[in-house]
Design a protein around this motif. Sequence first.
Motif, PDB file in Angstrom:
ATOM      1  N   PRO A 111       0.814  -1.227   0.000  1.00 43.79           N
ATOM      2  CA  PRO A 111       0.000   0.000   0.000  1.00 43.79           C
ATOM      3  C   PRO A 111       0.843   1.271   0.000  1.00 43.79           C
ATOM      4  O   PRO A 111       0.487   2.243  -0.680  1.00 43.79           O
ATOM      5  CB  PRO A 111      -0.807  -0.111   1.300  1.00 43.79           C
ATOM      6  N   GLU A 112       1.983   1.265   0.734  1.00 39.69           N
ATOM      7  CA  GLU A 112       2.788   2.508   0.787  1.00 39.69           C
ATOM      8  C   GLU A 112       3.311   2.842  -0.605  1.00 39.69           C
ATOM      9  O   GLU A 112       3.363   4.006  -1.001  1.00 39.69           O
ATOM     10  CB  GLU A 112       4.002   2.382   1.719  1.00 39.69           C
ATOM     11  N   ARG A 113       3.698   1.782  -1.359  1.00 36.51           N
ATOM     12  CA  ARG A 113       4.230   2.023  -2.696  1.00 36.51           C
ATOM     13  C   ARG A 113       3.122   2.525  -3.631  1.00 36.51           C
ATOM     14  O   ARG A 113       3.329   3.410  -4.452  1.00 36.51           O
ATOM     15  CB  ARG A 113       4.866   0.745  -3.247  1.00 36.51           C
TER      16      ARG A 113
ATOM     17  N   ARG B 173       3.158   6.128  -5.439  1.00 35.27           N
ATOM     18  CA  ARG B 173       3.055   6.232  -6.902  1.00 35.27           C
ATOM     19  C   ARG B 173       1.889   7.127  -7.313  1.00 35.27           C
ATOM     20  O   ARG B 173       2.011   7.977  -8.207  1.00 35.27           O
ATOM     21  CB  ARG B 173       2.891   4.830  -7.509  1.00 35.27           C
ATOM     22  N   ILE B 174       0.756   6.938  -6.643  1.00 39.05           N
ATOM     23  CA  ILE B 174      -0.407   7.781  -6.941  1.00 39.05           C
ATOM     24  C   ILE B 174      -0.040   9.249  -6.736  1.00 39.05           C
ATOM     25  O   ILE B 174      -0.308  10.099  -7.589  1.00 39.05           O
ATOM     26  CB  ILE B 174      -1.617   7.395  -6.050  1.00 39.05           C
ATOM     27  N   GLN B 175       0.617   9.557  -5.612  1.00 35.18           N
ATOM     28  CA  GLN B 175       0.955  10.946  -5.322  1.00 35.18           C
ATOM     29  C   GLN B 175       1.894  11.506  -6.388  1.00 35.18           C
ATOM     30  O   GLN B 175       1.724  12.646  -6.834  1.00 35.18           O
ATOM     31  CB  GLN B 175       1.575  11.075  -3.925  1.00 35.18           C
ATOM     32  N   ARG B 176       2.889  10.704  -6.805  1.00 36.63           N
ATOM     33  CA  ARG B 176       3.820  11.172  -7.845  1.00 36.63           C
ATOM     34  C   ARG B 176       3.077  11.510  -9.137  1.00 36.63           C
ATOM     35  O   ARG B 176       3.297  12.546  -9.750  1.00 36.63           O
ATOM     36  CB  ARG B 176       4.869  10.087  -8.142  1.00 36.63           C
ATOM     37  N   GLU B 177       2.196  10.598  -9.541  1.00 38.09           N
ATOM     38  CA  GLU B 177       1.453  10.822 -10.793  1.00 38.09           C
ATOM     39  C   GLU B 177       0.517  12.027 -10.673  1.00 38.09           C
ATOM     40  O   GLU B 177       0.331  12.783 -11.625  1.00 38.09           O
ATOM     41  CB  GLU B 177       0.631   9.572 -11.154  1.00 38.09           C
ATOM     42  N   LEU B 178      -0.092  12.183  -9.489  1.00 38.11           N
ATOM     43  CA  LEU B 178      -0.985  13.330  -9.291  1.00 38.11           C
ATOM     44  C   LEU B 178      -0.214  14.633  -9.399  1.00 38.11           C
ATOM     45  O   LEU B 178      -0.661  15.593 -10.042  1.00 38.11           O
ATOM     46  CB  LEU B 178      -1.663  13.245  -7.920  1.00 38.11           C
ATOM     47  N   ASP B 179       0.951  14.654  -8.753  1.00 38.51           N
ATOM     48  CA  ASP B 179       1.754  15.877  -8.773  1.00 38.51           C
ATOM     49  C   ASP B 179       2.185  16.212 -10.198  1.00 38.51           C
ATOM     50  O   ASP B 179       2.140  17.378 -10.615  1.00 38.51           O
ATOM     51  CB  ASP B 179       2.983  15.722  -7.860  1.00 38.51           C
ATOM     52  N   ALA B 180       2.577  15.180 -10.934  1.00 38.06           N
ATOM     53  CA  ALA B 180       3.004  15.413 -12.322  1.00 38.06           C
ATOM     54  C   ALA B 180       1.835  15.927 -13.161  1.00 38.06           C
ATOM     55  O   ALA B 180       1.983  16.845 -13.982  1.00 38.06           O
ATOM     56  CB  ALA B 180       3.568  14.117 -12.919  1.00 38.06           C
TER      57      ALA B 180
ATOM     58  N   PHE C 235      -9.690   5.004  -0.049  1.00 37.36           N
ATOM     59  CA  PHE C 235     -10.547   4.480   1.008  1.00 37.36           C
ATOM     60  C   PHE C 235     -10.305   5.291   2.280  1.00 37.36           C
ATOM     61  O   PHE C 235      -9.290   5.968   2.405  1.00 37.36           O
ATOM     62  CB  PHE C 235     -10.241   2.997   1.237  1.00 37.36           C
ATOM     63  N   ARG C 236     -11.246   5.172   3.220  1.00 39.98           N
ATOM     64  CA  ARG C 236     -11.169   5.959   4.449  1.00 39.98           C
ATOM     65  C   ARG C 236      -9.786   5.833   5.098  1.00 39.98           C
ATOM     66  O   ARG C 236      -9.217   6.807   5.560  1.00 39.98           O
ATOM     67  CB  ARG C 236     -12.255   5.489   5.418  1.00 39.98           C
ATOM     68  N   GLU C 237      -9.230   4.602   5.072  1.00 39.30           N
ATOM     69  CA  GLU C 237      -7.958   4.340   5.744  1.00 39.30           C
ATOM     70  C   GLU C 237      -6.821   5.188   5.170  1.00 39.30           C
ATOM     71  O   GLU C 237      -5.844   5.460   5.870  1.00 39.30           O
ATOM     72  CB  GLU C 237      -7.577   2.858   5.608  1.00 39.30           C
ATOM     73  N   HIS C 238      -6.909   5.564   3.873  1.00 38.02           N
ATOM     74  CA  HIS C 238      -5.779   6.221   3.214  1.00 38.02           C
ATOM     75  C   HIS C 238      -6.055   7.670   2.841  1.00 38.02           C
ATOM     76  O   HIS C 238      -5.225   8.312   2.198  1.00 38.02           O
ATOM     77  CB  HIS C 238      -5.403   5.461   1.927  1.00 38.02           C
ATOM     78  N   ALA C 239      -7.229   8.184   3.220  1.00 36.38           N
ATOM     79  CA  ALA C 239      -7.639   9.499   2.707  1.00 36.38           C
ATOM     80  C   ALA C 239      -6.650  10.601   3.082  1.00 36.38           C
ATOM     81  O   ALA C 239      -6.410  11.516   2.302  1.00 36.38           O
ATOM     82  CB  ALA C 239      -9.035   9.846   3.215  1.00 36.38           C
ATOM     83  N   ASP C 240      -6.052  10.498   4.279  1.00 36.77           N
ATOM     84  CA  ASP C 240      -5.139  11.556   4.717  1.00 36.77           C
ATOM     85  C   ASP C 240      -3.778  11.483   4.046  1.00 36.77           C
ATOM     86  O   ASP C 240      -2.975  12.406   4.165  1.00 36.77           O
ATOM     87  CB  ASP C 240      -4.947  11.475   6.244  1.00 36.77           C
ATOM     88  N   ALA C 241      -3.517  10.374   3.347  1.00 35.37           N
ATOM     89  CA  ALA C 241      -2.187  10.183   2.765  1.00 35.37           C
ATOM     90  C   ALA C 241      -2.047  10.841   1.396  1.00 35.37           C
ATOM     91  O   ALA C 241      -0.949  10.916   0.856  1.00 35.37           O
ATOM     92  CB  ALA C 241      -1.883   8.689   2.643  1.00 35.37           C
ATOM     93  N   LEU C 242      -3.152  11.330   0.805  1.00 32.91           N
ATOM     94  CA  LEU C 242      -3.092  11.829  -0.570  1.00 32.91           C
ATOM     95  C   LEU C 242      -3.503  13.289  -0.656  1.00 32.91           C
ATOM     96  O   LEU C 242      -4.366  13.753   0.087  1.00 32.91           O
ATOM     97  CB  LEU C 242      -4.009  10.972  -1.470  1.00 32.91           C
ATOM     98  N   ARG C 243      -2.866  14.000  -1.605  1.00 25.04           N
ATOM     99  CA  ARG C 243      -3.231  15.388  -1.882  1.00 25.04           C
ATOM    100  C   ARG C 243      -3.586  15.541  -3.362  1.00 25.04           C
ATOM    101  O   ARG C 243      -2.812  15.136  -4.234  1.00 25.04           O
ATOM    102  CB  ARG C 243      -2.075  16.338  -1.543  1.00 25.04           C
ATOM    103  N   ALA C 244      -4.757  16.088  -3.615  1.00 22.19           N
ATOM    104  CA  ALA C 244      -5.208  16.320  -4.995  1.00 22.19           C
ATOM    105  C   ALA C 244      -6.263  17.413  -4.933  1.00 22.19           C
ATOM    106  O   ALA C 244      -6.665  17.827  -3.841  1.00 22.19           O
ATOM    107  CB  ALA C 244      -5.807  15.043  -5.584  1.00 22.19           C
ATOM    108  N   ASP C 245      -6.712  17.895  -6.108  1.00 23.07           N
ATOM    109  CA  ASP C 245      -7.790  18.891  -6.083  1.00 23.07           C
ATOM    110  C   ASP C 245      -9.033  18.294  -5.424  1.00 23.07           C
ATOM    111  O   ASP C 245      -9.782  18.992  -4.768  1.00 23.07           O
ATOM    112  CB  ASP C 245      -8.104  19.345  -7.517  1.00 23.07           C
TER     113      ASP C 245
END
Length: 359
Positions: free
Chosen positions: A261-263, A267-274, A287-297
């Motif tokens: 999951p960490e990977r 990866r999601i964050q890298r692609e989002l930033d790009a 999912f609820r468990e990971h919502a705080d780990a990601l930043r996007a619009d």
Amino acid sequence: MTTYWKVTAGNPDPAIVAEAAVVLQQGGVVAFPTETVYGLGADARQTEAVQQIFTAKGRPSDNPLIVHIANRSQLEELTLPPDEAVSRLLDAFWPGPLTVVLPARPGVLSPLVTAGLSTVGLRMPDHPVALQLIAAAGCPVAAPSANRSGRPSPTHAEHVLEDLTGRIDAIVDGGPTGVGLESTVVEYAAAGPEEASGRGVLHILRPGGITAAQLRGALPGVEVRESSAHTEPAAAPRSPGMKYTHYAPRGVMTLVQGDAPERVLARIQRELDAARARGERTGALTFREHADALRADRVVACGSLGDLESVAQGLYAALREFDEAGISFILAETCPEEGIGAAIMNRLRKAAGDRVIEA
Ligand code: TXA
Ligand code: MG
């Protein structure tokens, strides 16, 4: 003009149900809640009425409609006496999110319903509003999901109104639906003389609310085949609807999957930033468990990984959220394909047009 009625899901006002039933009897189209998603109903015997379903949805005419009944006694009018294995399925799962493809009795249904096939998909929904409406109308009710073709299926009356206001005669709002994904569609093939096993085969044409494990539990001695459109297209019996792009948000969506999951999240964050740097409006489906780990619009937490039923319930509303926010680029996490997870992943792959990144 679209008439709007609000009812209590568990105990709808009989006067409203009766009014909606008259619209169906007179050849109109009415959206109503089921336990899976909202359906757009018409009398399945009236061709002009059924034509309005296709027109309102913008649905291709080679995609057949599921016919809904309120009572087992309606089966006789529509199909031949079912195999013993099929009877066991109906005993176990009706009313409920299971559609069974059976030979159609010739000359009863509008040919538009079956799209020229000799079979018909039949289902008895497990929702008081749907059951009471179908019973009051006194006819078999053809009902695809009540969305514009290509949009995510509606799990709230607001979704139906967004897509179909002004295009349909009426909607009965019974609040949010339960399962959140469409019914499981199955077709049974009795064992032929050439089969050494002597076992019939139940083909899952579309995974849904009833899981493969539940089907196996109800049919010992029958092989239940999950003919995934991805791995064995030639072996899968035809379910015309499965070939269309479905359930898609307007933005381009890609799934990101992997064992760690960490990977996956990194990866999601890298692609989002790009993507953001390229000027995209970005979205993350997690999912609820990971919502705080990601930043996007827009980050949408769709249920909890620990409770896949909650993911199924929230999936279509989540996809619509991205559209409302004008998101052009979406990355989505995946979930295990266990139980209802098989149906969730089937819909996610379709929403993503089969775009998958391995992390
Ligand atoms: O949960 C549901 O099934 C919802 C609610 C409203 O009942 N209905 C629904 O209908 O999802 P629709 O039209 O969106 O999907 C019908 C699916 C399509 O994939 C179609 O190809 C398949 O069922 N189908 C219908 N009749 C069939 C047949 N005779 N043979 C094979 N597949 C069939
Ligand atoms: Mg549909």
